[in-house]
Design a protein around this motif. Structure first.
Motif, PDB file in Angstrom:
ATOM      1  N   PHE A 189       4.769   4.720  21.029  1.00 23.47           N
ATOM      2  CA  PHE A 189       5.804   5.289  20.183  1.00 23.47           C
ATOM      3  C   PHE A 189       6.248   4.355  19.062  1.00 23.47           C
ATOM      4  CE2 PHE A 189       6.224   7.566  24.235  1.00 23.47           C
ATOM      5  CZ  PHE A 189       5.972   8.847  23.755  1.00 23.47           C
ATOM      6  N   ARG A 190       5.580   3.251  18.947  1.00 21.49           N
ATOM      7  CA  ARG A 190       5.930   2.317  17.892  1.00 21.49           C
ATOM      8  C   ARG A 190       5.625   2.957  16.542  1.00 21.49           C
ATOM      9  NH1 ARG A 190       3.123  -3.344  17.983  1.00 21.49           N
ATOM     10  NH2 ARG A 190       3.299  -2.771  20.159  1.00 21.49           N
ATOM     11  N   LYS A 191       6.543   2.767  15.609  1.00 16.74           N
ATOM     12  CA  LYS A 191       6.345   3.307  14.272  1.00 16.74           C
ATOM     13  C   LYS A 191       5.200   2.568  13.598  1.00 16.74           C
ATOM     14  CE  LYS A 191      10.057   5.380  11.716  1.00 16.74           C
ATOM     15  NZ  LYS A 191      11.129   5.193  10.773  1.00 16.74           N
ATOM     16  N   LYS A 192       4.339   3.336  12.966  1.00 13.95           N
ATOM     17  CA  LYS A 192       3.252   2.737  12.215  1.00 13.95           C
ATOM     18  C   LYS A 192       3.842   2.109  10.956  1.00 13.95           C
ATOM     19  CE  LYS A 192      -1.263   3.893  10.390  1.00 13.95           C
ATOM     20  NZ  LYS A 192      -2.184   4.957  10.050  1.00 13.95           N
ATOM     21  N   GLU A 193       3.471   0.874  10.691  1.00 12.44           N
ATOM     22  CA  GLU A 193       4.009   0.205   9.508  1.00 12.44           C
ATOM     23  C   GLU A 193       3.502   0.901   8.250  1.00 12.44           C
ATOM     24  OE1 GLU A 193       4.125  -4.005   8.989  1.00 12.44           O
ATOM     25  OE2 GLU A 193       4.099  -4.323  11.151  1.00 12.44           O
ATOM     26  N   GLU A 194       4.439   1.198   7.375  1.00 17.53           N
ATOM     27  CA  GLU A 194       4.088   1.864   6.126  1.00 17.53           C
ATOM     28  C   GLU A 194       3.521   0.838   5.139  1.00 17.53           C
ATOM     29  OE1 GLU A 194       6.112   4.470   2.589  1.00 17.53           O
ATOM     30  OE2 GLU A 194       7.152   4.316   4.492  1.00 17.53           O
ATOM     31  N   ILE A 195       2.430   1.197   4.525  1.00 16.56           N
ATOM     32  CA  ILE A 195       1.814   0.327   3.529  1.00 16.56           C
ATOM     33  C   ILE A 195       2.455   0.636   2.182  1.00 16.56           C
ATOM     34  CG2 ILE A 195      -0.342  -0.205   2.316  1.00 16.56           C
ATOM     35  CD1 ILE A 195      -1.772   0.433   4.982  1.00 16.56           C
ATOM     36  N   THR A 196       3.019  -0.390   1.559  1.00 18.06           N
ATOM     37  CA  THR A 196       3.672  -0.174   0.275  1.00 18.06           C
ATOM     38  C   THR A 196       2.918  -0.823  -0.883  1.00 18.06           C
ATOM     39  OG1 THR A 196       5.087  -2.099   0.629  1.00 18.06           O
ATOM     40  CG2 THR A 196       5.969   0.047   1.294  1.00 18.06           C
ATOM     41  N   ASP A 197       2.223  -1.917  -0.621  1.00  9.69           N
ATOM     42  CA  ASP A 197       1.540  -2.660  -1.683  1.00  9.69           C
ATOM     43  C   ASP A 197       0.026  -2.574  -1.517  1.00  9.69           C
ATOM     44  OD1 ASP A 197       4.098  -3.437  -2.364  1.00  9.69           O
ATOM     45  OD2 ASP A 197       3.918  -5.449  -1.519  1.00  9.69           O
ATOM     46  N   LYS A 232      -6.567   9.066  -3.140  1.00 13.13           N
ATOM     47  CA  LYS A 232      -5.205   8.786  -2.689  1.00 13.13           C
ATOM     48  C   LYS A 232      -5.281   7.535  -1.832  1.00 13.13           C
ATOM     49  CE  LYS A 232      -1.022  10.779  -0.923  1.00 13.13           C
ATOM     50  NZ  LYS A 232      -0.350  12.044  -0.653  1.00 13.13           N
ATOM     51  N   ALA A 233      -4.622   6.476  -2.290  1.00  5.63           N
ATOM     52  CA  ALA A 233      -4.624   5.195  -1.582  1.00  5.63           C
ATOM     53  C   ALA A 233      -3.664   5.231  -0.403  1.00  5.63           C
ATOM     54  CB  ALA A 233      -4.241   4.071  -2.546  1.00  5.63           C
ATOM     55  N   GLU A 234      -3.740   4.225   0.446  1.00  5.08           N
ATOM     56  CA  GLU A 234      -2.912   4.154   1.658  1.00  5.08           C
ATOM     57  C   GLU A 234      -1.410   4.147   1.369  1.00  5.08           C
ATOM     58  OE1 GLU A 234      -5.118   1.777   5.080  1.00  5.08           O
ATOM     59  OE2 GLU A 234      -4.948   0.580   3.246  1.00  5.08           O
ATOM     60  N   ASN A 235      -1.008   3.668   0.207  1.00  9.13           N
ATOM     61  CA  ASN A 235       0.422   3.632  -0.113  1.00  9.13           C
ATOM     62  C   ASN A 235       0.874   4.883  -0.878  1.00  9.13           C
ATOM     63  OD1 ASN A 235      -0.611   3.184  -2.683  1.00  9.13           O
ATOM     64  ND2 ASN A 235       0.863   1.568  -3.168  1.00  9.13           N
ATOM     65  N   GLY A 236      -0.032   5.867  -1.022  1.00  9.09           N
ATOM     66  CA  GLY A 236       0.314   7.108  -1.710  1.00  9.09           C
ATOM     67  C   GLY A 236      -0.040   7.126  -3.180  1.00  9.09           C
ATOM     68  N   ALA A 237      -0.461   6.001  -3.739  1.00  9.47           N
ATOM     69  CA  ALA A 237      -0.868   5.969  -5.152  1.00  9.47           C
ATOM     70  C   ALA A 237      -2.077   6.880  -5.338  1.00  9.47           C
ATOM     71  CB  ALA A 237      -1.216   4.551  -5.586  1.00  9.47           C
TER      72      ALA A 237
END
Length: 164
Positions: free
Chosen positions: A6-14, A75-80
């Motif tokens: 149940f650990r939140k998946k770390e969001e990729i921002t960069d 679509k990149a992992e950070n949504g770009a």
């Protein structure tokens, strides 16, 4: 045991956007097409290609392969959302000189072959060979930083840093 489930998946921002093709970097403002030069499609950078193979610049998903195979969206992992547009006015070639190696929905990683193209056909029949690399959802991103390199090697050199 359940903590891991149940650990939140770390969001990729960069993310680092690597060069999709070998060549010389140029500013979008210097691309001889107002749609790109005036950043109507978004911010980014362009490459004067020295090779004819376009590779994935990031880990992501193919969201569009144009029917004429002259452009591809990822679509990149950070949504770009990254558009790689091969040449100027190449849509008019109706696919001549282009071979796509991916389909919409495919997962890609840096270095995966996306499109190969015939440089001579583009030189002969289009307005230019320059390859704009655009972040089409620029407004959704926090920061887009351009590389200060002049020459880049595909799948090795960072051309853009994009932070969400």
């Amino acid at each position: 045991m359940f903590k891991k489930m149940f650990r939140k998946k770390e969001e990729i921002t960069d993310i680092s956007v690597l060069a999709p093709v070998d060549g010389e970097l140029t500013f979008l403002e210097d691309v001889p097409d107002p749609v790109f030069a005036q950043k109507m499609m978004g911010n980014g950078i362009a490459i004067n290609p020295a090779s004819n193979e376009v590779n994935a610049p990031v880990k992501g998903t193919i969201i569009q392969v144009f029917p004429t195979k002259h452009a591809v969206g990822i679509k990149a992992e950070n949504g770009a959302e990254i558009l790689i547009h091969i040449g100027l006015d190449t849509v008019n070639l109706e696919g001549e000189g282009f071979v796509s190696h991916v389909n919409e929905g495919d997962s890609v990683k840096p270095g995966d072959k996306l499109i190969t193209f015939d440089m001579e056909t583009i030189k002969e029949k289009a307005k230019g060979t320059v390859i704009p690399v655009i972040i089409t959802n620029t407004d959704d991103m926090n920061e887009i930083r351009l590389s200060d390199k002049s020459n880049v090697k595909a799948s090795e050199d960072e051309i853009l840093f994009v932070s969400k």
